[in-house]
Motif scaffolding. Structure first.
Motif, PDB file in Angstrom:
ATOM      1  N   GLY A 111       0.777  -1.231   0.000  1.00 10.14           N
ATOM      2  CA  GLY A 111       0.000   0.000   0.000  1.00 10.14           C
ATOM      3  C   GLY A 111       0.808   1.281   0.000  1.00 10.14           C
ATOM      4  O   GLY A 111       0.240   2.370  -0.010  1.00 10.14           O
ATOM      5  N   PHE A 112       2.145   1.194   0.017  1.00  5.17           N
ATOM      6  CA  PHE A 112       2.933   2.431   0.023  1.00  5.17           C
ATOM      7  C   PHE A 112       4.249   2.342  -0.768  1.00  5.17           C
ATOM      8  O   PHE A 112       4.861   3.358  -1.065  1.00  5.17           O
ATOM      9  N   ILE A 113       4.695   1.159  -1.127  1.00  2.00           N
ATOM     10  CA  ILE A 113       5.975   1.040  -1.837  1.00  2.00           C
ATOM     11  C   ILE A 113       5.732   1.077  -3.338  1.00  2.00           C
ATOM     12  O   ILE A 113       5.210   0.131  -3.917  1.00  2.00           O
ATOM     13  N   THR A 114       6.096   2.204  -3.940  1.00  2.00           N
ATOM     14  CA  THR A 114       5.981   2.382  -5.385  1.00  2.00           C
ATOM     15  C   THR A 114       7.392   2.527  -5.964  1.00  2.00           C
ATOM     16  O   THR A 114       8.370   2.597  -5.218  1.00  2.00           O
ATOM     17  N   ILE A 115       7.489   2.609  -7.270  1.00  2.00           N
ATOM     18  CA  ILE A 115       8.802   2.752  -7.905  1.00  2.00           C
ATOM     19  C   ILE A 115       9.508   4.038  -7.458  1.00  2.00           C
ATOM     20  O   ILE A 115      10.689   3.990  -7.104  1.00  2.00           O
ATOM     21  N   PRO A 116       8.834   5.196  -7.418  1.00  2.00           N
ATOM     22  CA  PRO A 116       9.522   6.394  -6.910  1.00  2.00           C
ATOM     23  C   PRO A 116       9.949   6.267  -5.444  1.00  2.00           C
ATOM     24  O   PRO A 116      10.973   6.817  -5.046  1.00  2.00           O
ATOM     25  N   PHE A 117       9.194   5.524  -4.642  1.00  2.00           N
ATOM     26  CA  PHE A 117       9.568   5.291  -3.250  1.00  2.00           C
ATOM     27  C   PHE A 117      10.871   4.498  -3.183  1.00  2.00           C
ATOM     28  O   PHE A 117      11.769   4.807  -2.392  1.00  2.00           O
ATOM     29  N   LEU A 118      10.978   3.464  -4.021  1.00  2.00           N
ATOM     30  CA  LEU A 118      12.209   2.672  -4.067  1.00  2.00           C
ATOM     31  C   LEU A 118      13.396   3.536  -4.480  1.00  2.00           C
ATOM     32  O   LEU A 118      14.487   3.432  -3.900  1.00  2.00           O
ATOM     33  N   ALA A 119      13.189   4.404  -5.479  1.00  3.05           N
ATOM     34  CA  ALA A 119      14.256   5.306  -5.909  1.00  3.05           C
ATOM     35  C   ALA A 119      14.633   6.269  -4.785  1.00  3.05           C
ATOM     36  O   ALA A 119      15.824   6.543  -4.560  1.00  3.05           O
ATOM     37  N   LEU A 120      13.634   6.775  -4.075  1.00  5.28           N
ATOM     38  CA  LEU A 120      13.889   7.688  -2.957  1.00  5.28           C
ATOM     39  C   LEU A 120      14.744   7.016  -1.887  1.00  5.28           C
ATOM     40  O   LEU A 120      15.709   7.617  -1.385  1.00  5.28           O
ATOM     41  N   ILE A 121      14.436   5.781  -1.546  1.00  5.50           N
ATOM     42  CA  ILE A 121      15.221   5.059  -0.555  1.00  5.50           C
ATOM     43  C   ILE A 121      16.667   4.915  -1.035  1.00  5.50           C
ATOM     44  O   ILE A 121      17.615   5.118  -0.265  1.00  5.50           O
ATOM     45  N   ALA A 122      16.854   4.582  -2.304  1.00  2.00           N
ATOM     46  CA  ALA A 122      18.212   4.442  -2.847  1.00  2.00           C
ATOM     47  C   ALA A 122      18.963   5.774  -2.784  1.00  2.00           C
ATOM     48  O   ALA A 122      20.127   5.821  -2.359  1.00  2.00           O
ATOM     49  N   PHE A 123      18.302   6.873  -3.182  1.00  2.00           N
ATOM     50  CA  PHE A 123      18.958   8.179  -3.136  1.00  2.00           C
ATOM     51  C   PHE A 123      19.295   8.573  -1.698  1.00  2.00           C
ATOM     52  O   PHE A 123      20.359   9.152  -1.443  1.00  2.00           O
ATOM     53  N   ILE A 124      18.420   8.265  -0.756  1.00  2.00           N
ATOM     54  CA  ILE A 124      18.688   8.576   0.653  1.00  2.00           C
ATOM     55  C   ILE A 124      19.892   7.782   1.151  1.00  2.00           C
ATOM     56  O   ILE A 124      20.785   8.329   1.816  1.00  2.00           O
ATOM     57  N   LEU A 125      19.942   6.494   0.838  1.00  2.00           N
ATOM     58  CA  LEU A 125      21.075   5.668   1.255  1.00  2.00           C
ATOM     59  C   LEU A 125      22.390   6.181   0.666  1.00  2.00           C
ATOM     60  O   LEU A 125      23.413   6.223   1.354  1.00  2.00           O
ATOM     61  N   ILE A 126      22.354   6.588  -0.590  1.00  2.00           N
ATOM     62  CA  ILE A 126      23.558   7.115  -1.234  1.00  2.00           C
ATOM     63  C   ILE A 126      23.971   8.441  -0.587  1.00  2.00           C
ATOM     64  O   ILE A 126      25.159   8.670  -0.341  1.00  2.00           O
ATOM     65  N   ALA A 127      22.998   9.296  -0.294  1.00  6.79           N
ATOM     66  CA  ALA A 127      23.310  10.583   0.342  1.00  6.79           C
ATOM     67  C   ALA A 127      23.910  10.368   1.729  1.00  6.79           C
ATOM     68  O   ALA A 127      24.928  10.996   2.079  1.00  6.79           O
ATOM     69  N   ILE A 128      23.324   9.498   2.522  1.00  9.95           N
ATOM     70  CA  ILE A 128      23.842   9.226   3.864  1.00  9.95           C
ATOM     71  C   ILE A 128      25.259   8.657   3.781  1.00  9.95           C
ATOM     72  O   ILE A 128      26.157   9.071   4.528  1.00  9.95           O
ATOM     73  N   THR A 129      25.467   7.731   2.866  1.00 10.50           N
ATOM     74  CA  THR A 129      26.792   7.136   2.704  1.00 10.50           C
ATOM     75  C   THR A 129      27.804   8.180   2.244  1.00 10.50           C
ATOM     76  O   THR A 129      28.948   8.190   2.716  1.00 10.50           O
TER      77      THR A 129
END
Length: 141
Positions: A111-129
């Protein structure tokens, strides 16, 4: 370069590579046509794979600034894209995105995981790293 920074670069590359493979899976195997905002996110994610891959081989920690910039811009686009998919008043003002509506949801896991959500998580992980690499680099000096 410390082993910690080397591992962070490898993690960042793995996240970007997985996100790239995921987007290619959805478009080439599942045949989901990307909308315009999806293309912008791809334009920012795909180069991270190459840039960080080369940085890992060269042991170049300075690449963290570039990956941080790419991930912040990509994350903003992903957050906007996700919001026009999930927030009602944002959907009403969503721009037309060409042949494929940017408000469309090819996938909606749990009910909440869409393709842009997956991309957002990846971008957040890359930014934090990227920030972790920058901080580790300063500590080593």
């Amino acid at each position: 370069m410390t082993k910690k920074i080397e591992n962070l670069l490898l993690f960042m590359w793995t996240v970007a590579f997985t996100a790239t493979l995921g987007s290619l899976y959805f478009s080439e195997i599942r045949q989901y046509e990307p909308c315009e905002l999806c293309w912008y996110q791809r334009i920012l994610m795909y180069p991270i794979v190459l840039i960080v891959g080369v940085a890992y081989v060269q042991k170049n920690v300075k690449i963290a600034v570039t990956s941080l910039v790419f991930s912040i811009i990509g994350g903003c686009i992903s957050a906007y894209h996700y919001s026009i998919q999930k927030i009602d008043f944002m959907q009403e003002s969503a721009p037309a995105c060409g042949r494929v509506a940017c408000t469309g949801e090819y996938v909606n896991y749990f009910g909440f995981i869409t393709i842009p959500f997956l991309a957002l998580i990846a971008f957040i992980l890359i930014a934090i790293t990227s920030v972790m690499i920058l901080k580790s680099g300063k500590e080593d000096k």
